[in-house]
Design a protein around this motif. Structure first.
Motif, short mmCIF file in Angstrom:
data_model
loop_
_atom_site.label_atom_id
_atom_site.label_comp_id
_atom_site.label_asym_id
_atom_site.label_seq_id
_atom_site.Cartn_x
_atom_site.Cartn_y
_atom_site.Cartn_z
N LEU A 128 -1.57 -11.76 -7.64
CA LEU A 128 -1.62 -12.83 -6.65
C LEU A 128 -0.25 -13.19 -6.10
N LYS A 129 0.77 -12.38 -6.43
CA LYS A 129 2.09 -12.59 -5.82
C LYS A 129 2.00 -12.35 -4.32
N ASP A 130 1.08 -11.48 -3.93
CA ASP A 130 0.85 -11.17 -2.51
C ASP A 130 -0.63 -10.84 -2.34
N PRO A 131 -1.47 -11.86 -2.12
CA PRO A 131 -2.91 -11.62 -2.06
C PRO A 131 -3.34 -10.69 -0.93
N VAL A 132 -2.59 -10.65 0.17
CA VAL A 132 -2.97 -9.78 1.29
C VAL A 132 -2.78 -8.31 0.90
N THR A 133 -1.63 -7.99 0.33
CA THR A 133 -1.38 -6.62 -0.12
C THR A 133 -2.33 -6.26 -1.26
N TYR A 134 -2.59 -7.19 -2.13
CA TYR A 134 -3.55 -6.99 -3.22
C TYR A 134 -4.90 -6.55 -2.66
N ASN A 135 -5.40 -7.30 -1.67
CA ASN A 135 -6.70 -6.97 -1.06
C ASN A 135 -6.68 -5.63 -0.35
N LEU A 136 -5.57 -5.32 0.29
CA LEU A 136 -5.40 -4.02 0.94
C LEU A 136 -5.51 -2.89 -0.09
N ALA A 137 -4.81 -3.07 -1.21
CA ALA A 137 -4.83 -2.05 -2.27
C ALA A 137 -6.24 -1.90 -2.86
N VAL A 138 -6.95 -3.00 -3.00
CA VAL A 138 -8.33 -2.94 -3.52
C VAL A 138 -9.22 -2.16 -2.55
N GLN A 139 -9.09 -2.41 -1.26
CA GLN A 139 -9.89 -1.69 -0.26
C GLN A 139 -9.63 -0.19 -0.32
N ILE A 140 -8.36 0.17 -0.38
CA ILE A 140 -8.01 1.59 -0.41
C ILE A 140 -8.45 2.22 -1.72
N LEU A 141 -8.28 1.50 -2.83
CA LEU A 141 -8.72 2.02 -4.13
C LEU A 141 -10.21 2.34 -4.11
N GLN A 142 -11.00 1.49 -3.48
CA GLN A 142 -12.44 1.76 -3.40
C GLN A 142 -12.72 3.09 -2.71
N ASP A 143 -11.99 3.36 -1.63
CA ASP A 143 -12.16 4.65 -0.94
C ASP A 143 -11.74 5.81 -1.82
N GLU A 144 -10.62 5.66 -2.51
CA GLU A 144 -10.11 6.76 -3.34
C GLU A 144 -11.06 7.08 -4.48
N VAL A 145 -11.66 6.06 -5.08
CA VAL A 145 -12.64 6.28 -6.14
C VAL A 145 -13.85 7.04 -5.59
N GLU A 146 -14.28 6.65 -4.40
CA GLU A 146 -15.40 7.34 -3.76
C GLU A 146 -15.04 8.79 -3.43
N HIS A 147 -13.81 9.02 -2.96
CA HIS A 147 -13.37 10.38 -2.66
C HIS A 147 -13.41 11.26 -3.90
N GLU A 148 -12.89 10.73 -5.01
CA GLU A 148 -12.91 11.52 -6.25
C GLU A 148 -14.34 11.91 -6.61
N GLU A 149 -15.26 10.96 -6.53
CA GLU A 149 -16.65 11.22 -6.86
C GLU A 149 -17.25 12.27 -5.92
N ASP A 150 -16.98 12.15 -4.62
CA ASP A 150 -17.49 13.12 -3.65
C ASP A 150 -17.01 14.53 -3.96
N LEU A 151 -15.73 14.66 -4.23
CA LEU A 151 -15.14 15.98 -4.48
C LEU A 151 -15.65 16.57 -5.79
N GLN A 152 -15.76 15.74 -6.81
CA GLN A 152 -16.28 16.24 -8.09
C GLN A 152 -17.73 16.68 -7.95
N ALA A 153 -18.50 15.98 -7.13
CA ALA A 153 -19.90 16.39 -6.91
C ALA A 153 -19.95 17.76 -6.22
N LEU A 154 -19.05 17.99 -5.26
CA LEU A 154 -19.00 19.31 -4.59
C LEU A 154 -18.55 20.41 -5.55
N LEU A 155 -17.61 20.08 -6.41
CA LEU A 155 -17.09 21.08 -7.35
C LEU A 155 -18.19 21.51 -8.31
#
Length: 155
Positions: A128-155
């Motif tokens: 919470l030192k920077d809630p805006v950047t925190y929220n940005l990182a959470v949004q991007i992390l959600q995409d990255e987790v989904e990407h890993e899952e998508d790629l592993q499913a294809l593999l």
């Protein structure tokens, strides 16, 4: 961003900008890795892999755009030289020397796992030192987790 918005980040501003610029470099390298992989990939299920790589490339470019906006909002400057991306990146770039589907997917899975670690670390460090950047990182992390899952499913 206004003065009060910057005051929230306060003394942590230099570190936040450093973390964001490193993530910015990662996103550009990830974009290129997905894009070039989609052009050269060969082997079984090639068309499905191409489609997924193109989608992921677009997401990585969107992430770079989101991070750029935040860096500028904080009064910083995004890394301007592509040459510097290699110096600042957390995750690096895996040259797709072997265009076989399995190898391309493995390289990109590894990149996503690194990105997951990076954004998880940013979330932990920034809090919470920077809630805006925190929220940005959470949004991007959600995409990255989904990407890993998508790629592993294809593999």
């Amino acid at each position: 961003m206004g003065t009060r918005g910057r005051e929230i980040v306060g003394e942590h501003l230099p570190r936040v900008l450093e973390l964001l610029n490193k993530a910015f470099a990662d996103e550009w390298l990830a974009y290129y890795q997905y894009w070039v992989g989609s052009k050269i990939v060969q082997g079984p299920m090639k068309d499905a892999v191409i489609s997924e790589l193109v989608l992921h490339a677009a997401d990585e470019l969107r992430h770079a755009d989101m991070i750029t906006a935040r860096i500028i909002q904080l009064g910083g400057t995004p890394i301007a030289s592509p040459r510097d991306w290699f110096t600042f990146a957390n995750c690096g770039y895996a040259v797709p020397d072997d265009p076989f589907v399995k190898k391309i997917l493995e390289q990109n899975i590894s990149g996503e796992q690194c990105a997951i670690n990076v954004y998880n670390s940013i979330i932990s460090e920034i809090g919470l030192k920077d809630p805006v950047t925190y929220n940005l990182a959470v949004q991007i992390l959600q995409d990255e987790v989904e990407h890993e899952e998508d790629l592993q499913a294809l593999l």
